[in-house]
Design an enzyme around this catalytic site. Structure first.
Site, PDB file in Angstrom:
ATOM      1  N   HIS A  12     105.711 -15.420  15.773  1.00 44.36           N
ATOM      2  CA  HIS A  12     104.659 -14.470  16.201  1.00 44.36           C
ATOM      3  C   HIS A  12     103.898 -15.526  17.085  1.00 44.36           C
ATOM      4  CE1 HIS A  12     104.825 -11.818  12.659  1.00 44.36           C
ATOM      5  NE2 HIS A  12     105.274 -12.986  12.095  1.00 44.36           N
ATOM      6  N   CYS A  54     117.790 -16.374   1.616  1.00 44.82           N
ATOM      7  CA  CYS A  54     118.327 -16.639   0.122  1.00 44.82           C
ATOM      8  C   CYS A  54     119.523 -16.876   0.175  1.00 44.82           C
ATOM      9  CB  CYS A  54     117.752 -15.128  -0.582  1.00 44.82           C
ATOM     10  SG  CYS A  54     118.880 -13.934   0.314  1.00 44.82           S
ATOM     11  N   SER A 104     118.671 -13.329   5.952  1.00 45.23           N
ATOM     12  CA  SER A 104     117.605 -14.295   6.174  1.00 45.23           C
ATOM     13  C   SER A 104     116.664 -13.637   7.262  1.00 45.23           C
ATOM     14  CB  SER A 104     118.180 -15.543   6.279  1.00 45.23           C
ATOM     15  OG  SER A 104     118.894 -16.011   5.250  1.00 45.23           O
TER      16      SER A 104
END
Length: 157
Positions: A12, A35, A7
């Site tokens: 940002h 996942c 993962s």
């Protein structure tokens, strides 16, 4: 960026400054991908509190799968309707939130912007109490507009 086994969490950041009126805002986009049976959603409260952002855009996407020791595939380890389900009440109270989710694809998207703000946290070398009422209203209107434009990703002419 944090890599968590299969993962990741990516943040940002965008400090935004208007070149003419001096309005400065700060935006953080947080991307959470996982996942299998790992869910990094619990880190969101810490990240949001750490940045104290005006605008937060979060994407959570489940990709791929993980197999358990019996060979069974796991695509997602929990029920989820919204990223907001994982946010603490104080955060929910501080932000206006909107979801755009694609459930059949395990894609979750939440956008948030602050509901209210303390003008003093946006002023440099000045206090709001030292400004005239008219000047405070003008600056607050400019700041609200700037936040709305950044939130919507377009100019509001």
């Amino acid at each position: 960026m944090a890599h968590l086994d299969k993962s990741h969490i990516t943040v940002h950041t965008y400090p935004e400054t208007h070149p003419h009126n001096g309005i400065a805002t700060f935006r953080a986009d947080i991307d959470v991908a996982t996942c299998g049976v790992i869910s990094p959603l619990k880190a969101l409260n810490y990240l949001i509190e750490s940045f104290e952002s005006d605008i937060v855009i979060m994407d959570y996407r489940v990709r791929g799968f993980t197999r358990d020791i019996k060979g069974n595939k796991h695509y997602i380890d929990h029920r989820i309707n919204s990223i907001q389900d994982y946010l603490a009440k104080p955060i929910k109270n501080r932000y206006e939130m909107f979801d755009v989710n694609v459930y059949q694809e395990n894609i979750f998207h939440t956008k948030m912007h602050v509901k209210e703000f303390d003008l003093d946290t946006y002023l440099f070398e000045e206090k709001a109490k030292n400004l005239s009422f008219k000047e405070r209203l003008r600056i607050e209107a400019q700041l609200k507009r700037e936040i709305e434009e950044l939130f919507h990703g377009r100019n509001l002419d």
